[in-house]
Design a protein around this motif. Structure first.
Motif, PDB file in Angstrom:
ATOM      1  N   ASP A 112       0.868  -1.150   0.000  1.00  0.00           N
ATOM      2  CA  ASP A 112      -0.053   0.098   0.167  1.00  0.00           C
ATOM      3  C   ASP A 112       0.960   1.089  -0.133  1.00  0.00           C
ATOM      4  OD1 ASP A 112      -2.269  -1.373   0.009  1.00  0.00           O
ATOM      5  OD2 ASP A 112      -2.657  -1.450   2.095  1.00  0.00           O
ATOM      6  N   ARG A 114       3.990   1.561  -1.366  1.00  0.00           N
ATOM      7  CA  ARG A 114       4.391   1.680  -2.483  1.00  0.00           C
ATOM      8  C   ARG A 114       3.408   2.253  -3.477  1.00  0.00           C
ATOM      9  NH1 ARG A 114       7.442  -2.832  -1.410  1.00  0.00           N
ATOM     10  NH2 ARG A 114       5.893  -4.369  -2.722  1.00  0.00           N
ATOM     11  N   GLU A 115       2.194   1.787  -3.286  1.00  0.00           N
ATOM     12  CA  GLU A 115       0.980   2.182  -4.225  1.00  0.00           C
ATOM     13  C   GLU A 115       0.838   3.415  -4.131  1.00  0.00           C
ATOM     14  OE1 GLU A 115      -3.904   0.774  -4.692  1.00  0.00           O
ATOM     15  OE2 GLU A 115      -2.580  -0.603  -4.278  1.00  0.00           O
ATOM     16  N   TYR A 118       3.409   5.727  -5.818  1.00  0.00           N
ATOM     17  CA  TYR A 118       3.327   5.549  -7.403  1.00  0.00           C
ATOM     18  C   TYR A 118       1.872   6.768  -7.643  1.00  0.00           C
ATOM     19  CZ  TYR A 118       6.047   1.705  -8.395  1.00  0.00           C
ATOM     20  OH  TYR A 118       7.355   0.983  -8.611  1.00  0.00           O
ATOM     21  N   ALA A 119       0.918   6.404  -6.901  1.00  0.00           N
ATOM     22  CA  ALA A 119      -0.441   7.522  -7.192  1.00  0.00           C
ATOM     23  C   ALA A 119      -0.088   8.731  -7.021  1.00  0.00           C
ATOM     24  CB  ALA A 119      -1.548   6.754  -6.185  1.00  0.00           C
ATOM     25  N   TYR A 126      -3.677   9.904  -3.518  1.00  0.00           N
ATOM     26  CA  TYR A 126      -4.072   8.604  -3.184  1.00  0.00           C
ATOM     27  C   TYR A 126      -5.234   8.602  -2.200  1.00  0.00           C
ATOM     28  CZ  TYR A 126      -3.309   3.823  -1.462  1.00  0.00           C
ATOM     29  OH  TYR A 126      -3.480   2.601  -1.047  1.00  0.00           O
ATOM     30  N   SER A 177      -8.125   2.496 -11.121  1.00  0.00           N
ATOM     31  CA  SER A 177      -7.197   2.850 -12.141  1.00  0.00           C
ATOM     32  C   SER A 177      -7.973   4.278 -13.012  1.00  0.00           C
ATOM     33  CB  SER A 177      -6.885   1.920 -13.445  1.00  0.00           C
ATOM     34  OG  SER A 177      -6.200   2.792 -14.150  1.00  0.00           O
ATOM     35  N   SER A 182      -7.077   2.459  -4.535  1.00  0.00           N
ATOM     36  CA  SER A 182      -6.562   1.344  -4.665  1.00  0.00           C
ATOM     37  C   SER A 182      -7.917   0.467  -4.995  1.00  0.00           C
ATOM     38  CB  SER A 182      -6.028   0.842  -3.195  1.00  0.00           C
ATOM     39  OG  SER A 182      -6.854   0.875  -2.228  1.00  0.00           O
TER      40      SER A 182
END
Length: 215
Positions: A112, A114-115, A118-119, A126, A177, A182
């Motif tokens: 989460d 790392r996600e 990225y976001a 995010y 997306s 997420s």
């Protein structure tokens, strides 16, 4: 693709070390700066190029909230992710209002984290379940919500957005997306829709949307 340059601001060196080891295993990320408080972070930013900051809130000297305010004034391109033990709605809303781009708890899954990086780097924000709940409460308390008409079920704009994408036969990954959430957050919103509307499954959600002219 160039590496995402990350700064970690936390007064516990052992926590910084753990994050650093985990993030540096990702070839697209690089921890370039560590700081024990907000003042050290600002000093470091003057000498290092940073894309994303993982920011603790409670630190000696300058805390994460004050550091967030100053960074937003000086470095508009830098994305800030609050990483903290505080899960109160008031903290979440305040951090978003002063310029944070995401809000995570320290027990968050490494995936989460790392996600989220990225976001915010790619899309600006995010949103997870913690943020969604806090921001939704704030909107509702202000009376700023969008109700449906026929069965008196009040749905937020985010819930309506997810519902419409569900009706388009999008998967949780595809919905996430499309609206920068997420898949786990999408599933949380979907379950909230099921509970709020009083149906048993996705088919019930679609039927509700059709009956109420939402699609």
């Amino acid at each position: 693709m160039s590496r995402i340059k990350i700064a970690i601001a936390d007064d516990y060196a052992i926590f910084r070390d753990g994050l650093k080891v985990g993030l540096n295993q990702d070839e697209t990320m690089e921890v370039v700066l560590e700081a024990g408080n907000g003042a050290e972070l600002l000093d470091g930013l003057a000498q290092n190029e940073v894309d994303v900051i993982l920011m603790d809130l409670r630190m000696p000297g300058m805390d994460g909230m004050e550091a967030t305010k100053q960074i937003r004034k000086k470095y508009e391109h830098i994305r800030i992710i609050a990483v903290t033990l505080h899960d109160e709605d008031s903290f979440v809303v305040h951090l978003m209002e002063i310029g944070a781009h995401a809000y995570l708890l320290k027990d968050a899954n490494p995936v989460d984290i790392r996600e989220a990086i990225y976001a915010v780097h790619l899309h600006g924000y995010y949103f997870n379940e913690l943020m969604n709940k806090a921001l939704l409460k704030k909107l509702i308390h202000k009376g700023n919500f969008k109700p449906t008409f026929t069965n008196k079920v009040a749905l937020s704009e985010r819930e309506l957005e997810v519902l419409q994408l569900i009706c388009d036969e999008k998967t949780a990954i595809e919905i996430g997306s499309a609206i920068f959430l997420s898949p786990r957050s999408v599933e949380g919103i979907k379950q909230r829709l099921i509970d709020k509307i009083g149906v048993r499954n996705t088919a019930g959600l679609v039927l509700f949307a059709v009956k109420n002219g939402l699609i």
